[in-house]
Design a protein around this motif. Structure first.
Motif, PDB file in Angstrom:
ATOM      1  N   UNK A  92       0.825  -1.214   0.000  1.00 40.24           N
ATOM      2  CA  UNK A  92       0.000   0.000   0.000  1.00 40.24           C
ATOM      3  C   UNK A  92       0.855   1.259   0.000  1.00 40.24           C
ATOM      4  N   UNK A  93       1.991   1.213   0.690  1.00 37.76           N
ATOM      5  CA  UNK A  93       2.909   2.352   0.694  1.00 37.76           C
ATOM      6  C   UNK A  93       3.655   2.431  -0.636  1.00 37.76           C
ATOM      7  N   UNK A  94       4.184   1.292  -1.081  1.00 38.90           N
ATOM      8  CA  UNK A  94       4.993   1.273  -2.300  1.00 38.90           C
ATOM      9  C   UNK A  94       4.188   1.726  -3.514  1.00 38.90           C
ATOM     10  N   UNK A  95       2.986   1.216  -3.663  1.00 42.14           N
ATOM     11  CA  UNK A  95       2.168   1.540  -4.832  1.00 42.14           C
ATOM     12  C   UNK A  95       1.822   3.028  -4.868  1.00 42.14           C
ATOM     13  N   UNK A  96       1.487   3.594  -3.711  1.00 36.72           N
ATOM     14  CA  UNK A  96       1.146   5.023  -3.665  1.00 36.72           C
ATOM     15  C   UNK A  96       2.374   5.900  -3.880  1.00 36.72           C
ATOM     16  N   UNK A  97       3.521   5.458  -3.365  1.00 39.43           N
ATOM     17  CA  UNK A  97       4.753   6.222  -3.585  1.00 39.43           C
ATOM     18  C   UNK A  97       5.147   6.221  -5.058  1.00 39.43           C
ATOM     19  N   UNK A  98       4.899   5.114  -5.750  1.00 45.19           N
ATOM     20  CA  UNK A  98       5.198   5.042  -7.183  1.00 45.19           C
ATOM     21  C   UNK A  98       4.419   6.087  -7.975  1.00 45.19           C
ATOM     22  N   UNK A  99       3.222   6.429  -7.510  1.00 45.36           N
ATOM     23  CA  UNK A  99       2.416   7.437  -8.210  1.00 45.36           C
ATOM     24  C   UNK A  99       3.092   8.796  -8.210  1.00 45.36           C
ATOM     25  N   UNK A 100       3.961   9.031  -7.229  1.00 43.19           N
ATOM     26  CA  UNK A 100       4.648  10.321  -7.103  1.00 43.19           C
ATOM     27  C   UNK A 100       6.069  10.247  -7.633  1.00 43.19           C
ATOM     28  N   UNK A 101       6.787   9.180  -7.333  1.00 46.36           N
ATOM     29  CA  UNK A 101       8.219   9.103  -7.648  1.00 46.36           C
ATOM     30  C   UNK A 101       8.548   8.244  -8.859  1.00 46.36           C
ATOM     31  N   UNK A 102       7.618   7.429  -9.310  1.00 46.67           N
ATOM     32  CA  UNK A 102       7.913   6.532 -10.419  1.00 46.67           C
ATOM     33  C   UNK A 102       8.322   5.154  -9.930  1.00 46.67           C
ATOM     34  N   UNK A 103       8.818   4.299 -10.837  1.00 47.45           N
ATOM     35  CA  UNK A 103       9.002   2.882 -10.525  1.00 47.45           C
ATOM     36  C   UNK A 103      10.259   2.522  -9.741  1.00 47.45           C
ATOM     37  N   UNK A 104      11.240   3.420  -9.651  1.00 45.70           N
ATOM     38  CA  UNK A 104      12.503   3.119  -8.973  1.00 45.70           C
ATOM     39  C   UNK A 104      12.607   3.990  -7.723  1.00 45.70           C
ATOM     40  N   UNK A 105      12.433   3.370  -6.557  1.00 51.05           N
ATOM     41  CA  UNK A 105      12.352   4.121  -5.305  1.00 51.05           C
ATOM     42  C   UNK A 105      13.324   3.551  -4.284  1.00 51.05           C
TER      43      UNK A 105
END
Length: 254
Positions: free
Chosen positions: A77-90
């Motif tokens: 849930x955190x990773x998927x939402x963060x991808x919306x802002x930062x993209x696929x490499x976090x």
């Protein structure tokens, strides 16, 4: 990744960029967080507080060595939402427990957290830092929830050096902004917010008998340079460190 875990909508992403933060968002249920809280107390907080270990020795970067922290901070849930802002490499490059003990257990008076922008400490280049504030306990005004100033990420605020302080030796110049426009961020266990590394925030002291515990994962992307002050030991939340700027560690044993 769990198909029930969804990213942010376009409207939510725009809201984040406009305001410098978004939330509350749901990471896990209160019931699930109660189990995480029990494990964290047994594994980290009860031993540390009993032994009177300095906070800096048990509250920082536990995602690197504690499997419970790792599981919580890498939740889909955190990773998927963060991808919306930062993209696929976090890159998950840092984490901090945010602990305020009940009033009767405080060895020193809780003075709260002064107004500051995290970027004044991290000084990333370019300035791309996404932080979350995840509530482990109930977080409310009475036990010192975060205050946040919407839109304050759009300019860097001058900070005053206070070398005599144990923590937060840099505080934002109060003459450079209007703190009365801030919002109190009250959260239930399992809820979180995202906020930009340049969003002004603070918190009041905990004057209650209710502990306030949260955790803040710090996220960035592989092309950001964090400078020599910070350890480059990190984990990948999603994707790859395609620049090779970080010392990517193996996750702690589950």
């Amino acid at each position: 990744m769990n198909q029930n875990c969804q990213g942010l909508s376009k409207h939510e992403v725009q809201q984040y960029h406009d305001n410098g933060w978004i939330g509350p968002l749901t990471l896990i249920s209160e019931l699930e967080m109660a189990e995480f809280r029990k494990r964290l107390d047994i594994e980290i907080f009860e031993p540390a507080l009993e032994s009177k270990i300095d906070e800096k020795n048990f509250c920082h970067n536990r995602h690197l060595d504690n499997s419970t922290v790792y599981q919580l901070l890498t939740h889909p849930n955190l990773a998927k939402k963060a991808e919306s802002i930062l993209g696929p490499d976090i890159v998950l490059w840092r984490s901090n427990f945010q602990l305020k003990l009940p009033l009767s257990q405080q060895d020193e008076w809780d003075t709260g957290v002064p107004w500051h922008q995290d970027s004044a400490y991290f000084q990333p280049s370019p300035n791309v830092i996404l932080s979350a504030w995840i509530a482990i306990d109930h977080v409310e005004k009475s036990n010192g929830c975060m205050q946040i100033l919407s839109g304050s990420h759009k300019k860097l605020c001058p900070h005053i050096q206070n070398d005599g302080l144990k923590m937060f030796e840099k505080t934002a110049d109060i003459d450079a902004f209007e703190p009365n426009n801030s919002i109190f961020v009250e959260l239930n266990p399992g809820e979180f917010i995202f906020f930009d590394g340049s969003t002004l925030h603070s918190s009041l002291p905990n004057k209650s008998e209710t502990r306030r515990l949260g955790i803040s994962p710090r996220l960035t992307v592989p092309f950001v340079n964090l400078g020599a002050r910070w350890s480059n030991s990190a984990l990948m939340l999603t994707g790859k460190d395609y620049m090779g700027n970080f010392d990517i560690m193996l996750p702690p044993s589950l």
